[in-house]
Enzyme design. Sequence first.
Site, PDB file in Angstrom:
ATOM      1  N   GLU A 280       0.835  -1.211   0.000  1.00  0.00           N
ATOM      2  CA  GLU A 280       0.000   0.000   0.000  1.00  0.00           C
ATOM      3  C   GLU A 280       0.864   1.254   0.000  1.00  0.00           C
ATOM      4  O   GLU A 280       0.585   2.213  -0.712  1.00  0.00           O
ATOM      5  CB  GLU A 280      -0.933   0.006   1.227  1.00  0.00           C
ATOM      6  CG  GLU A 280      -2.074  -0.992   1.145  1.00  0.00           C
ATOM      7  CD  GLU A 280      -3.057  -0.667   0.022  1.00  0.00           C
ATOM      8  OE1 GLU A 280      -3.178   0.508  -0.346  1.00  0.00           O
ATOM      9  OE2 GLU A 280      -3.685  -1.597  -0.498  1.00  0.00           O
TER      10      GLU A 280
ATOM     11  N   TYR B 153      -6.814   5.979   4.749  1.00  0.00           N
ATOM     12  CA  TYR B 153      -6.983   5.072   3.606  1.00  0.00           C
ATOM     13  C   TYR B 153      -6.140   3.808   3.790  1.00  0.00           C
ATOM     14  O   TYR B 153      -6.645   2.674   3.649  1.00  0.00           O
ATOM     15  CB  TYR B 153      -6.622   5.781   2.280  1.00  0.00           C
ATOM     16  CG  TYR B 153      -6.620   4.773   1.162  1.00  0.00           C
ATOM     17  CD1 TYR B 153      -7.812   4.391   0.566  1.00  0.00           C
ATOM     18  CD2 TYR B 153      -5.440   4.128   0.789  1.00  0.00           C
ATOM     19  CE1 TYR B 153      -7.838   3.407  -0.404  1.00  0.00           C
ATOM     20  CE2 TYR B 153      -5.453   3.135  -0.180  1.00  0.00           C
ATOM     21  CZ  TYR B 153      -6.656   2.787  -0.774  1.00  0.00           C
ATOM     22  OH  TYR B 153      -6.674   1.799  -1.713  1.00  0.00           O
TER      23      TYR B 153
ATOM     24  N   ASP C  51     -12.081   5.863  -2.485  1.00  0.00           N
ATOM     25  CA  ASP C  51     -11.006   6.627  -3.121  1.00  0.00           C
ATOM     26  C   ASP C  51     -11.539   7.206  -4.425  1.00  0.00           C
ATOM     27  O   ASP C  51     -12.737   7.099  -4.723  1.00  0.00           O
ATOM     28  CB  ASP C  51      -9.743   5.758  -3.316  1.00  0.00           C
ATOM     29  CG  ASP C  51      -9.978   4.626  -4.303  1.00  0.00           C
ATOM     30  OD1 ASP C  51     -11.105   4.512  -4.841  1.00  0.00           O
ATOM     31  OD2 ASP C  51      -9.041   3.857  -4.565  1.00  0.00           O
TER      32      ASP C  51
END
Length: 290
Positions: free
Chosen positions: A31, A116, A134
Amino acid sequence: MQAALIEWYEADHRDYPWRQTDDPYEILISEVMSQQTQLDRVIDAWEDFLDEWPTAESLAAAARGDVVAFWSNHSLGYNNRAKYLHEAATQVKADYDGTFPETPDELQELMGVGPYTANAVASFAFNNGDAVVDTNVKRVLYRAFDIPDDDTAFTKTAADLMPENRSRVWNNAIMELGGVACEKAPNCDTAGCPWRKWCNAYETRDFTAPDVPTQPSFDGSRRQFRGRVIRLLGEHDEMELDTLGHRIRVDYTPDGEYGQEWLRGLLSDLSDDGLVQVDEEDNQVIARLH
Ligand code: SF4
């Protein structure tokens, strides 16, 4: 809609290696790397990083300078991210006894981990996240449900839509939809979007979105259908109207909006351009290449 999307995702998706693990450390690395680097380029860097530091503990034990050097050698963007990752690994070791926390709130306590990323790790590692919102997901929701361009509406719709206790597969699936089908220029038909029969944009042909202020080209445009007709007639000497219709679009129904009348219009344009010949024979409409 939930079942259709999950089925579509499970039948086929981009097979990134971090989609095959539920190790929170490996997912966190993927990520953080993907925040600034294209996914295809992240694969090599992610594998090299895990060869070097396979666990949070080994990363915590590394010299910070080595981690930063790795980051810049692999052109992964801001070096601060490497420092934060190293710090986060140290926190996991010192504060959590080497075991990652499992909720989005706790994961946000880790250095450099924002809402996030925390949610992505909670979802993909522990199937314990909230619905991801997103840019890609906003585009999908805006088009499919015709909701206002408003963060509260996006968050609520995304949360309502996510099947309970399925954040791992769901967040992967809806992000995949935004990544390969509901792109800025949508590929509804070529990507086989499973939501076509419900989608507001697909029905109205208005594909604008918060990040797409003007109408993008659409893979279901007339030009594309013209191309399909020509290709099919090149493969078959002649084709009857409905047979052709069913072969060029999945939503063809003889009496429907995209039915015989629509197809006759398309064939008539192609005929005017001298490309196709259309004849009525025994009450059937037959098309051939000119
Ligand atoms: S039908 Fe097209 S516009 Fe609608 S959700 Fe699917 S890809 Fe997006």
